[in-house]
Motif scaffolding. Structure first.
Motif, PDB file in Angstrom:
ATOM      1  N   LEU A 104       0.847  -1.194   0.000  1.00 24.20           N
ATOM      2  CA  LEU A 104       0.000   0.000   0.000  1.00 24.20           C
ATOM      3  C   LEU A 104       0.882   1.244   0.000  1.00 24.20           C
ATOM      4  N   ASN A 105       0.496   2.251  -0.767  1.00 24.41           N
ATOM      5  CA  ASN A 105       1.296   3.469  -0.732  1.00 24.41           C
ATOM      6  C   ASN A 105       0.985   4.272   0.536  1.00 24.41           C
ATOM      7  N   THR A 106       1.888   5.181   0.872  1.00 25.34           N
ATOM      8  CA  THR A 106       1.794   5.918   2.136  1.00 25.34           C
ATOM      9  C   THR A 106       0.505   6.716   2.231  1.00 25.34           C
ATOM     10  N   GLU A 107       0.124   7.358   1.122  1.00 26.29           N
ATOM     11  CA  GLU A 107      -1.090   8.164   1.138  1.00 26.29           C
ATOM     12  C   GLU A 107      -2.324   7.306   1.382  1.00 26.29           C
ATOM     13  N   CYS A 108      -2.322   6.105   0.816  1.00 28.67           N
ATOM     14  CA  CYS A 108      -3.455   5.194   0.997  1.00 28.67           C
ATOM     15  C   CYS A 108      -3.575   4.770   2.451  1.00 28.67           C
TER      16      CYS A 108
END
Length: 300
Positions: free
Chosen positions: A151-155
């Protein structure tokens, strides 16, 4: 004359198991559902299901026992299995989503109990997301880590805020685990369905239930062979069309998208904790959640 009951099939996970007995000859089937994990019991809320729809579609209650429920259903084949594998079935996805929408509308119009709890499924996924110990087995802990690693950080940041937003708790009586796996077609009506109710019932925002069905449409569209499923947008339109006929209000579009993602993450939590999962497949679910969350944020 007596009929003999035969075991049709058994399936499930360490979270929920299903045994189906079918006597054949057009007679109703008996479904036994159990909750094997002592920490993950069925909801105990005692409710009266809404009246059946004109089509014959209805909810079916199996009692209030926390560990085992028994249902009499008009079919022995789960709805999703019939739609995916039986090319001769007279039923179709859009009509089925519409029927589910109407059923949920009648449920959401029912009065919620004064003293209530969130659906067990929502409580479970929130705990899992925040690092709660749903399962201490190292392999399952590793499976959760694999999901988060992709998962990306923003997600992660956005969904952490989503899962911990108490404003989303709502005050509507909800199914808690709406889906095609615990429902069957009624072979005695033109397009009616019978759906199990009560195991994960609770109080939440109504979009939680609608999001569960939308999540299933997205997952089937992404992970099934091409051409197996209609587009999720078609399923969404049919679901909301049916829902508008019986529901007390229109769902919030933003919350509907959020609840769809919440339910996909719930599926990940459940199969990494309670099912046999191929860890090589987990990143595909992470990428799906990343994509959906990006689209949700752009829409907002």
């Amino acid at each position: 004359m007596t009929t003999s009951t035969s075991l049709t099939q058994q399936f499930g996970t360490a979270l929920r198991r299903t045994t189906i007995y079918d006597v054949g000859g057009g007679h109703p089937a008996r479904w036994i559902r159990t909750a094997p994990d002592p920490r993950q019991k069925f909801a105990r809320m005692d409710i009266t299901p809404p009246a059946p729809l004109e089509s014959g579609s209805r909810f079916v209650i199996g009692g209030t026992d926390p560990s085992e429920r028994s249902y009499v259903l008009p079919g022995a084949t789960p709805m999703v299995e019939q739609l995916l594998t039986d090319p001769t079935t007279p039923f179709n996805w859009e009509d089925t989503y519409s029927q589910w929408g109407q059923l949920l509308g009648t449920l959401h119009a029912s009065p919620a109990p004064v003293e209530h709890e969130a659906p067990p499924a929502r409580t479970r996924v929130r705990r899992w997301w925040n690092g709660g110990d749903l399962h201490s087995d190292p392999w399952r802990v590793e499976s959760r880590a694999l999901f988060f690693d992709e998962l990306n950080t923003e997600c992660v940041s956005s969904l952490t805020e989503l899962f911990n937003d108490a404003r989303r708790d709502g005050n509507t009586l909800v199914h808690g685990w709406a889906g095609f796996g615990q429902s069957v077609f009624d072979r005695n009506s033109e397009n009616g369905i019978a759906a199990i109710l009560g195991e994960d019932i609770g109080v939440a925002n109504p979009e939680f239930d609608l999001g569960a069905l939308l999540a299933q449409s997205v997952e089937l569209a992404v992970f099934s062979p091409p051409g197996t499923m209609p587009q999720p947008s078609q399923c969404r339109a049919a679901l909301l069309h049916g829902y508008s006929a019986t529901a007390p209000r229109e769902p919030d579009a933003g919350e509907l998208n959020a609840s769809c993602i919440e339910n996909i993450v719930r599926h990940v939590a459940d199969f990494t904790c309670f099912a046999e999962v191929d860890q090589a497949e987990i990143p595909r679910w992470s990428h799906l959640v990343n994509w959906l969350e990006t689209r949700r944020n752009l829409a907002e």
